[in-house]
Design an enzyme around this catalytic site. Structure first.
Site, PDB file in Angstrom:
ATOM      1  N   GLU A 363      31.605  65.965  39.774  1.00 29.85           N
ATOM      2  CA  GLU A 363      30.968  65.570  38.498  1.00 29.85           C
ATOM      3  C   GLU A 363      31.043  64.055  38.285  1.00 29.85           C
ATOM      4  OE1 GLU A 363      30.828  68.143  35.266  1.00 29.85           O
ATOM      5  OE2 GLU A 363      31.119  69.926  36.503  1.00 29.85           O
TER       6      GLU A 363
HETATM    7  N1  CAA Z   1      21.821  60.451  29.263  1.00 31.81           N
HETATM    8  C1  CAA Z   1      20.489  60.291  29.302  1.00 31.81           C
HETATM    9  N2  CAA Z   1      19.848  59.518  30.212  1.00 31.81           N
HETATM   10  C2  CAA Z   1      20.606  58.892  31.115  1.00 31.81           C
HETATM   11  C3  CAA Z   1      22.006  59.003  31.149  1.00 31.81           C
HETATM   12  C4  CAA Z   1      22.612  59.828  30.164  1.00 31.81           C
HETATM   13  N3  CAA Z   1      23.944  60.014  30.124  1.00 31.81           N
HETATM   14  N4  CAA Z   1      22.481  58.250  32.178  1.00 31.81           N
HETATM   15  C5  CAA Z   1      21.408  57.678  32.769  1.00 31.81           C
HETATM   16  N5  CAA Z   1      20.280  58.073  32.121  1.00 31.81           N
HETATM   17  C6  CAA Z   1      18.910  57.669  32.418  1.00 31.81           C
HETATM   18  C7  CAA Z   1      18.718  56.169  32.285  1.00 31.81           C
HETATM   19  O1  CAA Z   1      18.427  55.811  30.940  1.00 31.81           O
HETATM   20  C8  CAA Z   1      17.542  55.915  33.208  1.00 31.81           C
HETATM   21  O2  CAA Z   1      16.332  56.293  32.575  1.00 31.81           O
HETATM   22  P1  CAA Z   1      15.242  55.157  32.104  1.00 31.81           P
HETATM   23  O3  CAA Z   1      14.897  54.391  33.346  1.00 31.81           O
HETATM   24  O4  CAA Z   1      14.129  55.962  31.533  1.00 31.81           O
HETATM   25  O5  CAA Z   1      15.968  54.335  31.092  1.00 31.81           O
HETATM   26  C9  CAA Z   1      17.777  56.934  34.318  1.00 31.81           C
HETATM   27  O6  CAA Z   1      18.619  57.960  33.784  1.00 31.81           O
HETATM   28  C10 CAA Z   1      18.427  56.327  35.538  1.00 31.81           C
HETATM   29  O7  CAA Z   1      19.655  55.767  35.116  1.00 31.81           O
HETATM   30  P2  CAA Z   1      20.362  54.579  35.871  1.00 31.81           P
HETATM   31  O8  CAA Z   1      19.408  53.455  36.074  1.00 31.81           O
HETATM   32  O9  CAA Z   1      21.631  54.325  35.145  1.00 31.81           O
HETATM   33  O10 CAA Z   1      20.617  55.260  37.300  1.00 31.81           O
HETATM   34  P3  CAA Z   1      21.559  54.832  38.486  1.00 31.81           P
HETATM   35  O11 CAA Z   1      20.815  55.066  39.748  1.00 31.81           O
HETATM   36  O12 CAA Z   1      22.157  53.491  38.236  1.00 31.81           O
HETATM   37  O13 CAA Z   1      22.719  55.984  38.457  1.00 31.81           O
HETATM   38  C11 CAA Z   1      24.703  57.063  37.714  1.00 31.81           C
HETATM   39  C12 CAA Z   1      23.472  56.242  37.344  1.00 31.81           C
HETATM   40  C13 CAA Z   1      25.512  57.162  36.433  1.00 31.81           C
HETATM   41  C14 CAA Z   1      25.529  56.405  38.794  1.00 31.81           C
HETATM   42  C15 CAA Z   1      24.257  58.480  38.162  1.00 31.81           C
HETATM   43  O14 CAA Z   1      23.517  58.430  39.368  1.00 31.81           O
HETATM   44  C16 CAA Z   1      25.437  59.444  38.337  1.00 31.81           C
HETATM   45  O15 CAA Z   1      25.928  59.982  37.363  1.00 31.81           O
HETATM   46  N6  CAA Z   1      25.892  59.690  39.598  1.00 31.81           N
HETATM   47  C17 CAA Z   1      26.929  60.688  39.859  1.00 31.81           C
HETATM   48  C18 CAA Z   1      26.320  62.032  40.124  1.00 31.81           C
HETATM   49  C19 CAA Z   1      27.210  63.158  39.690  1.00 31.81           C
HETATM   50  O16 CAA Z   1      27.951  63.077  38.734  1.00 31.81           O
HETATM   51  N7  CAA Z   1      27.092  64.294  40.381  1.00 31.81           N
HETATM   52  C20 CAA Z   1      27.778  65.475  39.997  1.00 31.81           C
HETATM   53  C21 CAA Z   1      27.133  66.685  40.612  1.00 31.81           C
HETATM   54  S1  CAA Z   1      27.545  68.206  39.774  1.00 31.81           S
HETATM   55  C22 CAA Z   1      29.125  68.551  40.210  1.00 31.81           C
HETATM   56  O17 CAA Z   1      29.783  67.770  40.835  1.00 31.81           O
HETATM   57  C23 CAA Z   1      29.651  69.887  39.703  1.00 31.81           C
HETATM   58  C24 CAA Z   1      30.996  70.207  40.182  1.00 31.81           C
HETATM   59  O18 CAA Z   1      31.509  69.576  41.056  1.00 31.81           O
HETATM   60  C25 CAA Z   1      31.745  71.287  39.684  1.00 31.81           C
HETATM   61  P1  FAD Z   2      29.448  59.343  48.047  1.00 29.34           P
HETATM   62  O1  FAD Z   2      28.451  59.187  46.981  1.00 29.34           O
HETATM   63  O2  FAD Z   2      29.006  59.202  49.455  1.00 29.34           O
HETATM   64  O3  FAD Z   2      30.664  58.370  47.758  1.00 29.34           O
HETATM   65  C1  FAD Z   2      31.634  58.014  48.758  1.00 29.34           C
HETATM   66  C2  FAD Z   2      32.580  56.993  48.141  1.00 29.34           C
HETATM   67  O4  FAD Z   2      31.862  55.805  47.774  1.00 29.34           O
HETATM   68  C3  FAD Z   2      33.239  57.502  46.844  1.00 29.34           C
HETATM   69  O5  FAD Z   2      34.541  57.011  46.753  1.00 29.34           O
HETATM   70  C4  FAD Z   2      32.369  56.879  45.757  1.00 29.34           C
HETATM   71  O6  FAD Z   2      33.041  56.729  44.529  1.00 29.34           O
HETATM   72  C5  FAD Z   2      32.039  55.522  46.398  1.00 29.34           C
HETATM   73  N1  FAD Z   2      30.809  54.952  45.849  1.00 29.34           N
HETATM   74  C6  FAD Z   2      29.534  55.393  46.011  1.00 29.34           C
HETATM   75  N2  FAD Z   2      28.671  54.616  45.345  1.00 29.34           N
HETATM   76  C7  FAD Z   2      29.406  53.653  44.725  1.00 29.34           C
HETATM   77  C8  FAD Z   2      29.101  52.554  43.870  1.00 29.34           C
HETATM   78  N3  FAD Z   2      27.852  52.294  43.478  1.00 29.34           N
HETATM   79  N4  FAD Z   2      30.118  51.776  43.434  1.00 29.34           N
HETATM   80  C9  FAD Z   2      31.398  52.039  43.809  1.00 29.34           C
HETATM   81  N5  FAD Z   2      31.749  53.063  44.597  1.00 29.34           N
HETATM   82  C10 FAD Z   2      30.766  53.877  45.046  1.00 29.34           C
HETATM   83  N6  FAD Z   2      27.623  68.799  43.364  1.00 29.34           N
HETATM   84  C11 FAD Z   2      26.705  69.539  42.705  1.00 29.34           C
HETATM   85  O7  FAD Z   2      25.573  69.103  42.509  1.00 29.34           O
HETATM   86  N7  FAD Z   2      27.025  70.770  42.233  1.00 29.34           N
HETATM   87  C12 FAD Z   2      28.252  71.318  42.403  1.00 29.34           C
HETATM   88  O8  FAD Z   2      28.502  72.445  41.955  1.00 29.34           O
HETATM   89  C13 FAD Z   2      29.235  70.568  43.115  1.00 29.34           C
HETATM   90  N8  FAD Z   2      30.474  71.087  43.343  1.00 29.34           N
HETATM   91  C14 FAD Z   2      31.331  70.415  44.182  1.00 29.34           C
HETATM   92  C15 FAD Z   2      32.523  71.035  44.598  1.00 29.34           C
HETATM   93  C16 FAD Z   2      33.345  70.403  45.523  1.00 29.34           C
HETATM   94  C17 FAD Z   2      34.587  71.083  45.983  1.00 29.34           C
HETATM   95  C18 FAD Z   2      32.991  69.113  46.024  1.00 29.34           C
HETATM   96  C19 FAD Z   2      33.851  68.413  47.053  1.00 29.34           C
HETATM   97  C20 FAD Z   2      31.861  68.489  45.566  1.00 29.34           C
HETATM   98  C21 FAD Z   2      31.008  69.131  44.657  1.00 29.34           C
HETATM   99  N9  FAD Z   2      29.798  68.556  44.279  1.00 29.34           N
HETATM  100  C22 FAD Z   2      28.868  69.277  43.585  1.00 29.34           C
HETATM  101  C23 FAD Z   2      29.416  67.261  44.815  1.00 29.34           C
HETATM  102  C24 FAD Z   2      30.098  66.103  44.095  1.00 29.34           C
HETATM  103  O9  FAD Z   2      29.557  65.907  42.828  1.00 29.34           O
HETATM  104  C25 FAD Z   2      29.923  64.873  44.999  1.00 29.34           C
HETATM  105  O10 FAD Z   2      30.771  65.061  46.126  1.00 29.34           O
HETATM  106  C26 FAD Z   2      30.248  63.576  44.290  1.00 29.34           C
HETATM  107  O11 FAD Z   2      29.304  63.310  43.271  1.00 29.34           O
HETATM  108  C27 FAD Z   2      30.321  62.381  45.267  1.00 29.34           C
HETATM  109  O12 FAD Z   2      29.228  62.328  46.112  1.00 29.34           O
HETATM  110  P2  FAD Z   2      29.447  62.165  47.706  1.00 29.34           P
HETATM  111  O13 FAD Z   2      30.390  63.225  48.118  1.00 29.34           O
HETATM  112  O14 FAD Z   2      28.116  62.149  48.346  1.00 29.34           O
HETATM  113  O15 FAD Z   2      30.163  60.781  47.882  1.00 29.34           O
END
Ligand code: CAA
Ligand code: FAD
Length: 380
Positions: A363
């Site tokens: 996340e």
């Molecule tokens: N609410 C609404 N809109 C948002 C927003 C928010 N919180 N954050 C960004 N946006 C919008 C921005 O306003 C922008 O839109 P406009 O161009 O229309 O203004 C658009 O989204 C793109 O935003 P950024 O330019 O900020 O995008 P970025 O490329 O710099 O990325 C980031 C921003 C915060 C790094 C985002 O890419 C991010 O959150 N990355 C991490 C992904 C992540 O959390 N993955 C989790 C997967 S789910 C999971 O992990 C589940 C699990 O494990 C159990």
């Molecule tokens: P990368 O993006 O390749 O990052 C590698 C390293 O580089 C990290 O330390 C990161 O912080 C750093 N890094 C990358 N970009 C930057 C930057 N701009 N500035 C500084 N540091 C940076 N995803 C889903 O969509 N749904 C799920 O249900 C889900 N469940 C998950 C469950 C598990 C057990 C795991 C391991 C992952 C899960 N994920 C899920 C994916 C998870 O959200 C991603 O692993 C996470 O967002 C990081 O992406 P990545 O693994 O590709 O790492």
């Protein structure tokens, strides 16, 4: 300002604590070893209302607030973070995403089943080449009139093997960048939808994590969530709430490890006294308690912001950043307090230490939370 829990909150917390002690604790080590989490336990969590905690009762949810959600997440995570990640994804990514952004037909079709535990949901944003850099979606959904054709790979999907409903983020128009991304409701079992093998993980080993493959999967047009191009904002808005859930998970892992370390330090003797009487151990306990309490305040503040209708993008990022750091650091200390016993499975703290690590990764990694927080700080 009032830091007290209401009687209702205390009742909810105690119900989650009882469930965790009576239903999750037995077998938790075996489930971690075998990398499994029985459907029966998922059904029990559904029956208790833990899979639709904040969902409106008219959709079968428990209608509780975000504070209650955090309390339940903390209690489950003290014992079994594999259980709590199922709860977190289903509640704050899938149910929340549908309740707030889906249309009436979509809610009628999916939300009640998800909130009651009849169905389980998964949230599919991450890809092999698009993790932190989430706008770089390579999965495509091509508009074919009455349906979209979905192609691509999602990885690391929590509940990927057992879910019934998948919220899938995909690129529909690359020229529009993140404005060309959409979110779709995808039913399990559609032709061309393949679930890969379960990942063999360091922690949360009971939770099933899979790669998903979409090969020319036909998704009905009516399964798109929101207006065309809303998919990336949908993911970001949903993840802000999800981060409160994972922050609460980290808090639970830390407080679970602390409780075990405190108990052990009052029982284990060295040099003629209980080890808690050695100042080095007593100070560790003092630091642990203080750090965990600080994390709890940030987690509760984020939940409170959500309940008040305040923007919680920053408070959820701060809560996740801090609570996950506390979870990692304090579970290591809990292992240290247990000495050699901390290094074996029977005492639970080694598992909590392994489970803690994921809270700094999923996340949004800690580095990504700092991007969100620093942008908020600088841009206001
Ligand atoms: N609410 C609404 N809109 C948002 C927003 C928010 N919180 N954050 C960004 N946006 C919008 C921005 O306003 C922008 O839109 P406009 O161009 O229309 O203004 C658009 O989204 C793109 O935003 P950024 O330019 O900020 O995008 P970025 O490329 O710099 O990325 C980031 C921003 C915060 C790094 C985002 O890419 C991010 O959150 N990355 C991490 C992904 C992540 O959390 N993955 C989790 C997967 S789910 C999971 O992990 C589940 C699990 O494990 C159990
Ligand atoms: P990368 O993006 O390749 O990052 C590698 C390293 O580089 C990290 O330390 C990161 O912080 C750093 N890094 C990358 N970009 C930057 C930057 N701009 N500035 C500084 N540091 C940076 N995803 C889903 O969509 N749904 C799920 O249900 C889900 N469940 C998950 C469950 C598990 C057990 C795991 C391991 C992952 C899960 N994920 C899920 C994916 C998870 O959200 C991603 O692993 C996470 O967002 C990081 O992406 P990545 O693994 O590709 O790492």
């Amino acid at each position: 300002m009032n830091f007290s829990l209401t009687e209702e909150h205390i009742m909810i917390r105690d119900a989650a604590r009882d469930f965790a002690q009576n239903e999750l604790l037995p077998g938790v080590i075996e489930r971690d070893n075998k990398q499994e989490f029985p459907d029966e336990l998922v059904k029990k969590m559904g029956a208790l209302g833990f899979l639709g905690i904040m969902v409106d009762p008219k959709y079968g949810g428990s209608g509780m607030d975000a504070i209650s959600y955090v309390l339940i997440m903390e209690e489950l995570s003290k014992i079994d973070a594999s259980a709590s990640v199922i709860v977190s994804v289903n509640n704050s990514l899938v149910c929340y995403g549908l309740e707030y952004y889906a249309n009436q037909e979509q809610k009628d079709k999916y939300l009640t089943k998800l909130a009651t535990g009849e169905f389980l949901g998964a949230f599919c944003l991450s890809e092999p080449e698009a993790g932190s850099d989430a706008t770089s979606q390579q999965t495509t959904a091509i508009d074919k009139g009455d349906h979209y054709v979905l192609n691509g790979t999602k990885n690391w999907i929590t509940s990927g093997g057992r879910a019934d409903v998948y919220l899938v983020i995909a690129q529909t128009d690359r020229d529009k960048g993140h404005h060309g991304i959409n979110a779709f409701i995808v039913d399990k079992g559609l032709e061309g939808f393949h679930v890969g093998p379960k990942e063999d993980k360091l922690g949360i080993r009971g939770s099933d994590t899979h790669t998903l493959q979409f090969n020319d999967v036909k998704v009905p047009k009516e399964n798109r969530i929101g207006v065309d191009g809303f998919g990336f904002k949908f993911a970001m808005k949903t993840l802000s709430g999800g981060r409160i859930g994972i922050a609460a998970q980290a808090l639970g892992i830390a407080s679970g490890a602390y409780e075990l370390a405190l108990k052990y330090s009052k029982e284990r003797k060295s040099f003629g006294t209980e080890i808690c009487n050695h100042q080095a151990i007593a100070f560790k306990l003092a630091d642990m308690y203080t750090e965990i309490e600080a994390a709890r305040l940030l987690v509760m503040k984020a939940a409170w912001d959500k309940d008040q209708g305040n923007n919680y993008d920053m408070s959820s990022a701060m809560a996740k950043l801090y609570a996950s750091k506390v979870a990692m650091e304090q579970t290591v200390e809990a292992v240290q307090i247990h000495g050699g016993n901390g290094f074996v499975k029977d005492y639970h703290v080694e598992r909590l230490m392994r489970d803690a690590k994921i809270t700094q990764i999923y996340e949004g990694t800690s580095e990504i939370q700092k991007i969100v927080i620093s942008r908020g700080v600088i841009n206001g």
